[in-house]
Design an enzyme around this catalytic site. Structure first.
Site, PDB file in Angstrom:
ATOM      1  N   PHE A 146      31.573  -1.082  67.336  1.00 26.70           N
ATOM      2  CA  PHE A 146      32.991  -1.249  66.996  1.00 26.70           C
ATOM      3  C   PHE A 146      33.203  -1.595  65.531  1.00 26.70           C
ATOM      4  O   PHE A 146      34.277  -1.368  64.994  1.00 26.70           O
ATOM      5  CB  PHE A 146      33.620  -2.347  67.879  1.00 26.70           C
ATOM      6  CG  PHE A 146      33.347  -3.754  67.406  1.00 26.70           C
ATOM      7  CD1 PHE A 146      34.136  -4.338  66.415  1.00 26.70           C
ATOM      8  CD2 PHE A 146      32.291  -4.503  67.916  1.00 26.70           C
ATOM      9  CE1 PHE A 146      33.885  -5.628  65.954  1.00 26.70           C
ATOM     10  CE2 PHE A 146      32.023  -5.784  67.465  1.00 26.70           C
ATOM     11  CZ  PHE A 146      32.826  -6.343  66.479  1.00 26.70           C
ATOM     12  N   LYS A 170      29.767   9.338  70.508  1.00 27.74           N
ATOM     13  CA  LYS A 170      30.339   8.405  71.492  1.00 27.74           C
ATOM     14  C   LYS A 170      30.658   7.127  70.715  1.00 27.74           C
ATOM     15  O   LYS A 170      29.798   6.296  70.497  1.00 27.74           O
ATOM     16  CB  LYS A 170      29.321   8.126  72.605  1.00 27.74           C
ATOM     17  CG  LYS A 170      29.899   7.710  73.938  1.00 27.74           C
ATOM     18  CD  LYS A 170      30.734   6.450  73.918  1.00 27.74           C
ATOM     19  CE  LYS A 170      29.919   5.188  73.794  1.00 27.74           C
ATOM     20  NZ  LYS A 170      30.758   3.972  73.574  1.00 27.74           N
ATOM     21  N   GLU A 173      34.436   1.865  72.462  1.00 27.27           N
ATOM     22  CA  GLU A 173      35.695   1.923  73.208  1.00 27.27           C
ATOM     23  C   GLU A 173      36.727   0.959  72.614  1.00 27.27           C
ATOM     24  O   GLU A 173      37.909   1.036  72.959  1.00 27.27           O
ATOM     25  CB  GLU A 173      35.438   1.607  74.695  1.00 27.27           C
ATOM     26  CG  GLU A 173      34.869   0.221  75.001  1.00 27.27           C
ATOM     27  CD  GLU A 173      33.343   0.119  74.858  1.00 27.27           C
ATOM     28  OE1 GLU A 173      32.763   0.827  74.000  1.00 27.27           O
ATOM     29  OE2 GLU A 173      32.739  -0.693  75.584  1.00 27.27           O
ATOM     30  N   CYS A 278      26.972  -5.966  60.195  1.00 26.50           N
ATOM     31  CA  CYS A 278      25.547  -6.186  60.459  1.00 26.50           C
ATOM     32  C   CYS A 278      24.825  -6.658  59.204  1.00 26.50           C
ATOM     33  O   CYS A 278      23.709  -7.141  59.276  1.00 26.50           O
ATOM     34  CB  CYS A 278      24.905  -4.901  60.958  1.00 26.50           C
ATOM     35  SG  CYS A 278      24.893  -3.631  59.707  1.00 26.50           S
TER      36      CYS A 278
HETATM   37  P1  NAD Z   1      27.259  -3.034  71.363  1.00 25.29           P
HETATM   38  O1  NAD Z   1      25.785  -3.033  71.466  1.00 25.29           O
HETATM   39  O2  NAD Z   1      28.044  -3.842  72.349  1.00 25.29           O
HETATM   40  O3  NAD Z   1      27.832  -1.532  71.502  1.00 25.29           O
HETATM   41  C1  NAD Z   1      27.306  -0.471  70.733  1.00 25.29           C
HETATM   42  C2  NAD Z   1      27.534   0.845  71.480  1.00 25.29           C
HETATM   43  O4  NAD Z   1      26.813   0.798  72.723  1.00 25.29           O
HETATM   44  C3  NAD Z   1      28.990   1.097  71.838  1.00 25.29           C
HETATM   45  O5  NAD Z   1      29.263   2.468  71.681  1.00 25.29           O
HETATM   46  C4  NAD Z   1      29.076   0.665  73.298  1.00 25.29           C
HETATM   47  O6  NAD Z   1      30.072   1.377  74.020  1.00 25.29           O
HETATM   48  C5  NAD Z   1      27.698   0.982  73.818  1.00 25.29           C
HETATM   49  N1  NAD Z   1      27.267   0.063  74.892  1.00 25.29           N
HETATM   50  C6  NAD Z   1      27.685  -1.209  75.093  1.00 25.29           C
HETATM   51  N2  NAD Z   1      27.052  -1.745  76.152  1.00 25.29           N
HETATM   52  C7  NAD Z   1      26.204  -0.797  76.621  1.00 25.29           C
HETATM   53  C8  NAD Z   1      25.273  -0.762  77.694  1.00 25.29           C
HETATM   54  N3  NAD Z   1      25.073  -1.807  78.493  1.00 25.29           N
HETATM   55  N4  NAD Z   1      24.562   0.372  77.881  1.00 25.29           N
HETATM   56  C9  NAD Z   1      24.738   1.437  77.076  1.00 25.29           C
HETATM   57  N5  NAD Z   1      25.617   1.451  76.044  1.00 25.29           N
HETATM   58  C10 NAD Z   1      26.334   0.350  75.813  1.00 25.29           C
HETATM   59  O7  NAD Z   1      27.620  -3.445  69.859  1.00 25.29           O
HETATM   60  P2  NAD Z   1      29.052  -3.748  69.246  1.00 25.29           P
HETATM   61  O8  NAD Z   1      29.527  -5.072  69.747  1.00 25.29           O
HETATM   62  O9  NAD Z   1      29.931  -2.579  69.356  1.00 25.29           O
HETATM   63  O10 NAD Z   1      28.672  -3.887  67.682  1.00 25.29           O
HETATM   64  C11 NAD Z   1      28.181  -5.056  67.118  1.00 25.29           C
HETATM   65  C12 NAD Z   1      26.668  -5.064  67.065  1.00 25.29           C
HETATM   66  O11 NAD Z   1      26.204  -3.932  66.342  1.00 25.29           O
HETATM   67  C13 NAD Z   1      26.104  -6.273  66.331  1.00 25.29           C
HETATM   68  O12 NAD Z   1      24.972  -6.725  67.024  1.00 25.29           O
HETATM   69  C14 NAD Z   1      25.729  -5.727  64.970  1.00 25.29           C
HETATM   70  O13 NAD Z   1      24.717  -6.435  64.287  1.00 25.29           O
HETATM   71  C15 NAD Z   1      25.269  -4.363  65.343  1.00 25.29           C
HETATM   72  N6  NAD Z   1      25.323  -3.457  64.197  1.00 25.29           N
HETATM   73  C16 NAD Z   1      24.137  -3.126  63.611  1.00 25.29           C
HETATM   74  C17 NAD Z   1      24.133  -2.302  62.511  1.00 25.29           C
HETATM   75  C18 NAD Z   1      22.849  -1.935  61.838  1.00 25.29           C
HETATM   76  O14 NAD Z   1      22.885  -1.115  60.954  1.00 25.29           O
HETATM   77  N7  NAD Z   1      21.720  -2.489  62.220  1.00 25.29           N
HETATM   78  C19 NAD Z   1      25.347  -1.814  61.996  1.00 25.29           C
HETATM   79  C20 NAD Z   1      26.540  -2.165  62.627  1.00 25.29           C
HETATM   80  C21 NAD Z   1      26.511  -3.000  63.739  1.00 25.29           C
END
Ligand code: NAD
Length: 498
Positions: A146, A170, A173, A278
């Site tokens: 997000f 994808k 949401e 991140c």
């Molecule tokens: P998230 O892991 O909750 O979601 C990421 C994606 O995975 C979304 O598209 C979501 O719909 C999907 N998803 C969520 N739960 C899932 C599941 N159980 N099974 C399969 N898919 C699932 O992350 P978020 O809250 O959207 O974003 C924040 C996180 O992303 C933080 O931990 C941040 O550090 C990380 N992030 C990392 C980087 C990087 O470059 N390393 C960059 C941006 C964000």
């Protein structure tokens, strides 16, 4: 709000939707369709059908379309930034910055012909030449978080498309509009239908992508547990996977640092985008006897930040959802209970708006500064992903290095010092993928690659730059004989180079 498949808007038909909110007002502004396996299959089938013709489209024509996308994006990026502010909550200038950093990857992809150059060796054997080509993979999936609804997808899709692949994105949401906006822009730029598709959804759609036999590769960005799951499941079904995970980024402030510069950097990197980056700095490691002075300077700056609706003049917007806001506030409660000193407390903060709108129900949490945090505390161990900066005090450089290197994450880090030798030593000794020297958020340019170490990345390929080109292509080595094709008759021995 639905999907974008084969060049057109598609309403959802799974019967499941999720609410989309404006974090500044707390109002539900829409509903997004949650794709089920059937809709994901339709999107992948569209990407598969579009692949052969796109792969065979000349490099000149492919890059001309990428260039047109760049021109349209550059002219209209304000529209995209508005959408991001409305669904994510980050302030407009920051949203615009996110789009610009993504645009840099589009610009990088305009020069892809140079990076697709193969090798050629003449006469490896008599009358035989050898050469290599970089072939696209096929339909690839991008699953994004997000916090950067435009930039993170743009880390991947410009290179995937320019190298001849087709894409199913994808997005999160929580802020689904940016992906659809970019899909329409691709169509305007002349991209053939089916080359870029968007499916909205959650775990169900991710699982469908992970098991779809026609998806060849997955670029994932999100939290560490999901990144690990995506990597394990995707590679188990034979896909190429790069899965970027969470972070706990430390900034080390050595005693000789310019403390005003360090305090400015800590406040900017700790609270920008409400800490939902991140690469945000979440731990300041104060070395030696500067801690009191540093904390005072950071606190003074933090108290001056304006919290409010991102469309106005605020420095920092709300958090993305009420649930996330409450989780971050809970992490501050726990830190206080474990003995951390709450120097600046954002828990009671409310936001303002320059326009005449009611922001009383917004997901507000002010910037929070915790001092005397120890590595045993949850506030140190866990990724909070909010506007919370923890100060850990250590005696010397060695302890600072040990702290960072024993942390499970290894995304970004920074050192503040006037000593070039110390900075150089840190740059070599620290086990982190991206290092800043007097630079708090060392996000690499598009022509370098972005990625962390340890639990911040699963897989061996970072995003964009030459590693991105490597990820989205596979090498084919060709050995060719045209002169004298009569090769001397039947010969069952191993081919030799004479
Ligand atoms: P998230 O892991 O909750 O979601 C990421 C994606 O995975 C979304 O598209 C979501 O719909 C999907 N998803 C969520 N739960 C899932 C599941 N159980 N099974 C399969 N898919 C699932 O992350 P978020 O809250 O959207 O974003 C924040 C996180 O992303 C933080 O931990 C941040 O550090 C990380 N992030 C990392 C980087 C990087 O470059 N390393 C960059 C941006 C964000």
């Amino acid at each position: 709000m639905g999907h974008w498949i084969a060049g057109t808007d598609r309403p959802g038909n799974s019967g499941r939707t999720a609410p989309v909110t404006d974090p500044a007002t707390g109002r539900v502004t829409g509903a997004v369709a949650m794709a089920g396996p059937e809709e994901v299959r339709t999107a992948v089938a569209a990407a598969s059908a579009a692949f052969p013709a796109w792969r065979d489209t000349s490099l000149s024509r492919r890059t001309a379309i990428v260039f047109r996308f760049r021109e349209l994006l550059n002219a209209r990026k304000g529209e995209l930034a508005q959408l991001i502010t409305a669904e994510h909550g980050k302030v407009f200038s920051d949203a615009l910055g996110e789009v610009s950093r993504g645009q840099e990857v589009v610009e990088f992809a305009c020069g892809i012909p140079h990076l697709l150059e193969g090798g050629f060796t003449q006469n490896v054997s008599t009358g035989v030449d050898a050469y290599s080509v970089h072939a696209p993979l096929g339909p690839v999936a991008i699953i994004s978080p997000f916090n950067f609804p435009a930039m993170v997808p743009m880390w991947f899709f410009p290179i995937a498309i320019a190298t001849g692949n087709t894409v199913v994105l994808k997005p999160s949401e929580k802020d689904p509009s940016a992906a659809l906006w970019m899909a329409r822009l691709w169509t305007e730029a002349g991209l053939p239908a089916g080359v870029f598709n968007v499916v909205q959804g959650d775990k169900e759609s991710v699982d469908a992508l992970l098991t779809d036999p026609e998806i060849t590769a997955i670029s994932f960005v999100g939290s560490t547990p999901i990144a690990e799951y995506v990597y394990a499941s995707g590679t188990a079904t034979g896909k190429r996977v790069q899965a970027l995970g969470g972070a706990k980024n430390h900034a080390v402030i050595l005693p000789d640092a310019d403390l005003d510069l360090a305090a400015d950097a800590l406040v900017s990197a700790g609270y920008g985008s409400a800490g939902e980056r991140c690469m945000a700095i979440s731990v300041a490691v104060a070395v030696g006897d500067i801690a009191d002075d540093l904390v005072a300077r950071v606190a003074q700056r933090t108290r001056g930040l304006r919290i409010g609706d991102g469309h106005g003049e605020a420095d920092m917007g709300p958090l993305v959802t009420r649930g996330h806001r409450d989780k971050v506030a809970g992490a501050i409660d726990i830190a206080e209970g474990e003995g951390a000193r709450v120097v600046v407390d954002g828990r009671a903060a409310t936001g303002t708006s320059d326009a005449d709108i009611d922001v009383s129900q917004g997901f507000w949490l002010g910037p929070t500064l915790l001092d005397h945090v120890t590595p045993a505390m949850a506030a140190y161990r866990e990724e909070i992903f909010g506007p919370v900066l923890a100060v850990v005090r250590v005696a010397g450089y060695e302890q600072a290095l040990e702290l960072i290197n024993s942390n499970p994450y290894g995304n970004g880090t920074a050192i503040f010092t006037r000593d070039g030798g110390a900075a150089r030593r840190f740059q070599y000794e620290v086990e982190v993928g991206m290092v800043g020297i007097n630079v708090p958020i060392p996000v690499p340019m598009a022509y370098y690659s972005f990625g962390g170490w340890k639990s911040s990345l699963f897989g061996d390929t970072h995003a964009h730059g030459v590693q991105g080109v490597h990820f989205f292509t596979r090498t084919k080595a060709v050995t060719s004989r045209w002169l004298d094709p009569s090769h001397g008759g039947l010969h069952l021995g191993f081919p030799r180079n004479d």
